[in-house]
Design a protein around this motif. Structure first.
Motif, mmCIF file in Angstrom:
data_model
loop_
_atom_site.group_PDB
_atom_site.id
_atom_site.type_symbol
_atom_site.label_atom_id
_atom_site.label_comp_id
_atom_site.label_asym_id
_atom_site.label_seq_id
_atom_site.Cartn_x
_atom_site.Cartn_y
_atom_site.Cartn_z
ATOM 1 N N ASP A 281 0.836 -1.212 0.000
ATOM 2 C CA ASP A 281 0.000 0.000 0.000
ATOM 3 C C ASP A 281 0.868 1.259 0.000
ATOM 4 O O ASP A 281 0.621 2.213 -0.759
ATOM 5 N N LEU A 282 1.886 1.261 0.852
ATOM 6 C CA LEU A 282 2.757 2.441 0.925
ATOM 7 C C LEU A 282 3.539 2.630 -0.374
ATOM 8 O O LEU A 282 3.738 3.753 -0.837
ATOM 9 N N LEU A 283 3.984 1.516 -0.955
ATOM 10 C CA LEU A 283 4.730 1.581 -2.221
ATOM 11 C C LEU A 283 3.849 2.144 -3.329
ATOM 12 O O LEU A 283 4.271 2.998 -4.119
ATOM 13 N N GLU A 284 2.614 1.687 -3.379
ATOM 14 C CA GLU A 284 1.674 2.156 -4.393
ATOM 15 C C GLU A 284 1.411 3.661 -4.226
ATOM 16 O O GLU A 284 1.432 4.420 -5.203
ATOM 17 N N GLU A 285 1.183 4.087 -2.996
ATOM 18 C CA GLU A 285 0.935 5.503 -2.722
ATOM 19 C C GLU A 285 2.170 6.340 -3.062
ATOM 20 O O GLU A 285 2.076 7.422 -3.641
ATOM 21 N N TYR A 286 3.335 5.791 -2.728
ATOM 22 C CA TYR A 286 4.598 6.488 -3.012
ATOM 23 C C TYR A 286 4.752 6.691 -4.517
ATOM 24 O O TYR A 286 5.019 7.804 -4.974
ATOM 25 N N ARG A 287 4.556 5.654 -5.305
ATOM 26 C CA ARG A 287 4.819 5.737 -6.742
ATOM 27 C C ARG A 287 3.723 6.477 -7.500
ATOM 28 O O ARG A 287 3.998 7.264 -8.397
ATOM 29 N N GLU A 288 2.485 6.226 -7.107
ATOM 30 C CA GLU A 288 1.376 6.778 -7.887
ATOM 31 C C GLU A 288 1.034 8.206 -7.508
ATOM 32 O O GLU A 288 0.524 8.968 -8.332
ATOM 33 N N SER A 289 1.262 8.540 -6.247
ATOM 34 C CA SER A 289 0.772 9.816 -5.764
ATOM 35 C C SER A 289 1.884 10.742 -5.260
ATOM 36 O O SER A 289 1.963 11.900 -5.668
ATOM 37 N N ARG A 290 2.726 10.265 -4.396
ATOM 38 C CA ARG A 290 3.678 11.150 -3.716
ATOM 39 C C ARG A 290 4.788 11.637 -4.633
ATOM 40 O O ARG A 290 5.096 12.835 -4.648
ATOM 41 N N VAL A 291 5.424 10.736 -5.364
ATOM 42 C CA VAL A 291 6.522 11.157 -6.233
ATOM 43 C C VAL A 291 6.022 12.088 -7.340
ATOM 44 O O VAL A 291 6.595 13.162 -7.551
ATOM 45 N N PRO A 292 4.943 11.746 -8.069
ATOM 46 C CA PRO A 292 4.466 12.655 -9.121
ATOM 47 C C PRO A 292 4.079 14.039 -8.599
ATOM 48 O O PRO A 292 4.317 15.036 -9.261
ATOM 49 N N SER A 293 3.506 14.110 -7.384
ATOM 50 C CA SER A 293 3.014 15.413 -6.922
ATOM 51 C C SER A 293 4.085 16.209 -6.184
ATOM 52 O O SER A 293 4.088 17.437 -6.234
#
Lengths: 225, 109
Positions: free
Chosen positions: A27-39
């Motif tokens: 879950d954290l990896l998905e949030e990191y890649r999909e949301s946190r890094v792009p934004s």
């Protein structure tokens, strides 16, 4: 694809029980890649990831650390009020040996290790618990020592034993000859904190090793039962 | 009446109801953040989900992973009948406490 800090991910996986390890880290990896890094970019995403790992650690172990930190603060306050030396984290008079602050700290680290291993089913979980507890205890000691330095200094500067210790240090080359009493007292405290930090780290590894093995054994017995 | 749910527990349960078949860890986290209009710690959601499962209000099952999470499994949650009862009770209590007050609430001054 970007990846979170390797150290943070290792700590996270060690921290989580077996049934949550894949799912929560995923879950954290998905949030990191999909949301946190792009934004926010990789640096802020990394900081976010570390905060999440810290938060998960705190939620698992806050109940161990908070009461002990409170007890250590009370011990030191009691010591300051009742002891003629007013020494920080010295051996309080009138209390049983078993509840002296250094033993409390070591006992807490050992217990955290055993509990961490039992909870996660792995010895790495025990080490992560012990290291986290050591870091928090040492950080508390640093903050507390600095916050209580002024009342300590006020007490100590009129105490013959502290004055004698200061003279002895300057005369035997352990401190510069012209160092003031306050400077000497301050750096003496800093030296104690450095030693305390090293001792806590060593303790977390030694107790961690023993406690981790015990905890993992207990965890295996629980799974087999 | 069952123990009243905390507001965060209600937010998590309602997120699961709203997401239906797609209610897994990260999706629940995002949904709760949208509804509460603030950032929420992943650990807080995880701890709440574990607590709700221990209380028998939700059930979980492992589902497939996806490439973006390096194939790691997802844990999907479903609200059980007891969970729906707890939500309805919480809503009833909330409405009862607020009954008779105007919206928005204003002071006398």
């Amino acid at each position: 694809m970007p990846n979170p800090p390797e150290a943070a991910e290792l700590i996270l996986r060690a921290l989580l029980p077996a049934d949550a390890r894949e799912c929560v880290s995923g879950d954290l990896l998905e949030e990191y890649r999909e949301s946190r890094v792009p934004s926010a970019g990789e640096l802020r995403a990394d900081l976010w990831y570390w905060r999440q790992v810290g938060g998960i650690w705190l939620r698992a172990y806050w109940w161990l650390v908070a009461p002990v930190v409170l007890v250590l603060a009370l011990f030191d306050t009691f010591n300051y009020v009742s002891s003629p030396l007013g020494a920080s984290f010295g051996m309080p008079t009138g209390l049983p040996f078993a509840v002296q602050p250094p033993l409390v700290a070591v006992g807490l680290v050992a217990f955290a290790t055993a509990y961490g291993s039992w909870r996660t089913g792995r010895w790495q979980g025990g080490f992560v618990a012990a290291l986290g507890v050591s870091v928090i205890l040492w950080s508390f000691a640093v903050v507390w020592s600095n916050a209580t330095f002024y009342p300590l200094a006020l007490r100590a500067q009129s105490d013959p034993q502290w004055i004698a210790a200061w003279h002895w240090s300057t005369q035997h080359g352990h401190a510069a000859r012209n160092v003031t009493f306050l400077d000497w007292l301050y750096w003496d405290n800093v030296g104690s904190l450095i030693i305390a930090g090293i001792l806590l780290l060593v303790t977390s590894f030694v107790c961690g090793g023993v406690g981790a093995i015990l905890g993992e054994l207990m965890s295996h017995r629980r799974r087999r039962a | 009446m069952a123990d009243i749910l905390g507001s965060f527990e209600q937010a998590v349960l309602l997120a699961i109801v709203r997401l239906d078949e797609g209610a897994y860890g990260r999706a629940i986290l995002k949904e709760v953040e949208v509804r509460l209009e603030r950032e929420v710690a992943a650990g807080a959601v995880q701890a709440t989900l574990e607590r709700l499962e221990r209380k028998g209000l939700v059930r979980s099952r492992l589902g497939s992973g996806t490439p973006i999470r390096d194939g790691r499994a997802r844990r999907f949650y479903t609200v059980l009948a007891e969970g729906l009862r707890a939500l309805n009770d919480a809503r009833k209590t909330h409405e009862s406490v607020w009954r008779g007050f105007p919206r928005p609430l204003k002071g006398r001054g």
